[in-house]
Design a protein around this motif. Structure first.
Motif, short mmCIF file in Angstrom:
data_model
loop_
_atom_site.label_atom_id
_atom_site.label_comp_id
_atom_site.label_asym_id
_atom_site.label_seq_id
_atom_site.Cartn_x
_atom_site.Cartn_y
_atom_site.Cartn_z
N PRO A 226 78.30 43.31 37.51
CA PRO A 226 79.48 42.52 37.10
C PRO A 226 80.76 43.09 37.70
O PRO A 226 80.85 44.28 38.00
CB PRO A 226 79.47 42.64 35.58
CG PRO A 226 78.67 43.85 35.28
CD PRO A 226 77.65 43.96 36.35
N LYS A 227 81.75 42.23 37.87
CA LYS A 227 82.99 42.62 38.54
C LYS A 227 84.03 43.02 37.49
O LYS A 227 84.95 42.26 37.18
CB LYS A 227 83.52 41.48 39.40
CG LYS A 227 82.57 41.08 40.52
CD LYS A 227 83.14 39.93 41.34
CE LYS A 227 82.19 39.49 42.41
NZ LYS A 227 82.70 38.38 43.23
N TRP A 228 83.87 44.20 36.89
CA TRP A 228 84.92 44.72 36.03
C TRP A 228 85.25 46.14 36.42
O TRP A 228 84.64 46.68 37.33
CB TRP A 228 84.56 44.60 34.55
CG TRP A 228 83.18 45.02 34.15
CD1 TRP A 228 82.05 44.36 34.40
CD2 TRP A 228 82.81 46.20 33.44
NE1 TRP A 228 80.97 45.03 33.89
CE2 TRP A 228 81.41 46.16 33.29
CE3 TRP A 228 83.53 47.27 32.89
CZ2 TRP A 228 80.73 47.17 32.62
CZ3 TRP A 228 82.85 48.27 32.24
CH2 TRP A 228 81.45 48.21 32.10
N HIS A 229 86.23 46.73 35.77
CA HIS A 229 86.88 47.92 36.34
C HIS A 229 85.94 49.11 36.45
O HIS A 229 86.13 49.98 37.29
CB HIS A 229 88.11 48.31 35.50
CG HIS A 229 87.77 48.88 34.16
ND1 HIS A 229 87.73 50.22 33.91
CD2 HIS A 229 87.43 48.28 32.99
CE1 HIS A 229 87.42 50.44 32.64
NE2 HIS A 229 87.23 49.27 32.07
N TYR A 235 80.13 46.47 43.65
CA TYR A 235 79.19 45.78 42.77
C TYR A 235 77.94 45.34 43.51
O TYR A 235 76.95 44.98 42.87
CB TYR A 235 79.87 44.58 42.11
CG TYR A 235 80.46 43.57 43.06
CD1 TYR A 235 79.72 42.49 43.50
CD2 TYR A 235 81.77 43.72 43.53
CE1 TYR A 235 80.26 41.58 44.39
CE2 TYR A 235 82.31 42.81 44.41
CZ TYR A 235 81.55 41.74 44.84
OH TYR A 235 82.08 40.84 45.72
N ARG A 236 77.94 45.37 44.84
CA ARG A 236 76.73 45.07 45.62
C ARG A 236 76.07 46.40 46.02
O ARG A 236 75.85 46.67 47.20
CB ARG A 236 77.04 44.22 46.83
CG ARG A 236 77.54 42.83 46.50
CD ARG A 236 77.83 42.04 47.76
NE ARG A 236 76.65 41.87 48.60
CZ ARG A 236 75.83 40.83 48.54
NH1 ARG A 236 76.06 39.86 47.66
NH2 ARG A 236 74.79 40.74 49.34
N ARG A 237 75.78 47.23 45.04
CA ARG A 237 75.23 48.55 45.30
C ARG A 237 74.45 49.00 44.07
O ARG A 237 74.46 48.35 43.04
CB ARG A 237 76.34 49.55 45.61
CG ARG A 237 77.32 49.75 44.48
CD ARG A 237 78.54 50.54 44.89
NE ARG A 237 78.19 51.88 45.33
CZ ARG A 237 78.12 52.93 44.51
NH1 ARG A 237 78.33 52.77 43.21
NH2 ARG A 237 77.82 54.11 44.98
N ILE A 238 73.75 50.12 44.24
CA ILE A 238 73.02 50.69 43.11
C ILE A 238 73.91 51.66 42.35
O ILE A 238 74.90 52.18 42.90
CB ILE A 238 71.73 51.39 43.59
CG1 ILE A 238 72.06 52.46 44.62
CG2 ILE A 238 70.75 50.37 44.14
CD1 ILE A 238 70.86 53.27 45.06
#
Length: 342
Positions: A226-229, A235-238
């Motif tokens: 998810p795109k939060w702080h 976010y496209r990573r492990i």
């Protein structure tokens, strides 16, 4: 009791290392021998021309669609004859667990296109001397392989440089018969009909389509965060590479090369072998390939790799049960040809 969610782990080790193939010519490590009682090549090579779909009559008795029309995806292979330019005899060293070459015999006049690809000139090998050396060691010969070259000038691929690969000779266990057969086909063209027939199953190997360096989302289907702080680092990573000790976990998904790997697919059925490519080529030609000029293969299913890539075929290493039919398949219609009466 709650529903158990099955989630296959990411970072599968099934195909490691996922690096680029060393060559665009896919080679088999194992060559099954059907032992038909006569010497023959155990494989063939062809170029991928494109895909289509075919309406065929289902001939498997256990199928619910037996004797009915079914639609199958098919791959069209351009299969010009391959030229036998040499053969090589091998023996096995049990101490080193290696195959050792006992010598090789070359055809008298190697074509210019093929000579450009050969690092060791055939003129350095005396045929009579090499044949005598091989026949003197016939008792320790474990395998005879033909060195063959493709003939792309006879295809619609639009190039001149041939591919060179080794294909074993099998069918019998007598080394003398194998050497005699290899000598008889030296310098001659071998067609697809000399190796395979319609209706039988084959294994195919090819180099897959290259996709370059990719991240873990595309390479291993990792879930996008998810795109939060808390995910400001991406976010496209492990989330984590692995534990503190050991410092590296190889099963963790990592970015890297995707595609251009050698892959083998099993039990592809040959639906048709034709000698005239005009009867299979669409009116506008195969996209990104062109026109098939000579022999062709209609193979059931898909084949790894892009159009124009070389595909290596062999006898199946995991044969189908005897309940599967191996006779000629009746093709009602092929999508590369127009509908009748339309």
């Amino acid at each position: 009791m709650g529903l158990k969610i099955h989630r296959p782990k990411r970072g599968s080790m099934a195909y490691y290392p996922r690096k680029r193939a060393e060559s665009l010519v896919a080679k088999f490590n194992v060559w099954p021998d059907p032992h038909p009682g006569k010497p023959l090549l155990l494989g063939f090579a062809a170029y991928k021309a494109g895909m289509a779909h075919a309406v065929v009559i289902d001939d498997r008795p256990t199928s619910p669609f037996y004797s009915k029309e079914v639609i199958k995806p098919v791959t069209i292979l351009d299969a010009p004859p391959i030229k036998v330019i040499a053969f090589r005899a091998y023996t096995y060293d049990p101490w080193k667990n290696l195959k050792l070459s006992l010598g090789e015999v070359w055809m008298p006049d190697v074509p210019k296109d093929i000579a450009r690809k050969i690092s060791t000139l055939p003129e350095k090998f005396n045929k009579e001397e090499m044949m005598k050396r091989i026949l003197d060691n016939v008792d320790v010969i474990t395998e005879v392989r033909a060195i063959v070259a493709t003939q792309p000038r006879l295809s619609g691929i639009g190039k001149k440089t041939p591919e060179i690969l080794e294909i074993p000779i099998g069918g019998v266990d007598d080394a003398n018969q194998l050497i005699k057969f290899a000598d008889s086909i030296l310098g001659k063209d071998i067609g697809i009909n000399d190796v395979f027939s319609e209706g039988q199953y084959v294994d195919v190997a090819a180099i897959t389509k290259g996709k370059g360096w990719q991240g873990v989302v595309k390479r291993f289907n990792v879930k996008i965060l998810p795109k939060w702080h808390k995910h400001r680092k991406g976010y496209r990573r492990i989330g984590a590479i692995g534990p503190q000790n050991p410092a590296l976990t190889f099963t963790t998904p990592r970015p890297g090369q995707m595609g251009l790997h050698k892959r083998t697919e099993y039990n592809k059925r040959i639906l048709r072998i034709g000698m005239n490519g005009a009867e299979i080529t669409p009116s506008s030609g195969f996209p990104h390939y062109g026109v098939i000029k000579g022999p062709y293969i209609v193979l059931e299913g898909t084949v790894p790799g892009v159009v124009k890539r070389l595909v290596t075929l062999r006898f199946p290493v995991r044969p189908r049960p005897q309940t599967y039919p191996t006779g000629k398949v009746q093709i009602v219609w092929l999508s590369t040809q127009p509908l009748q009466g339309v």
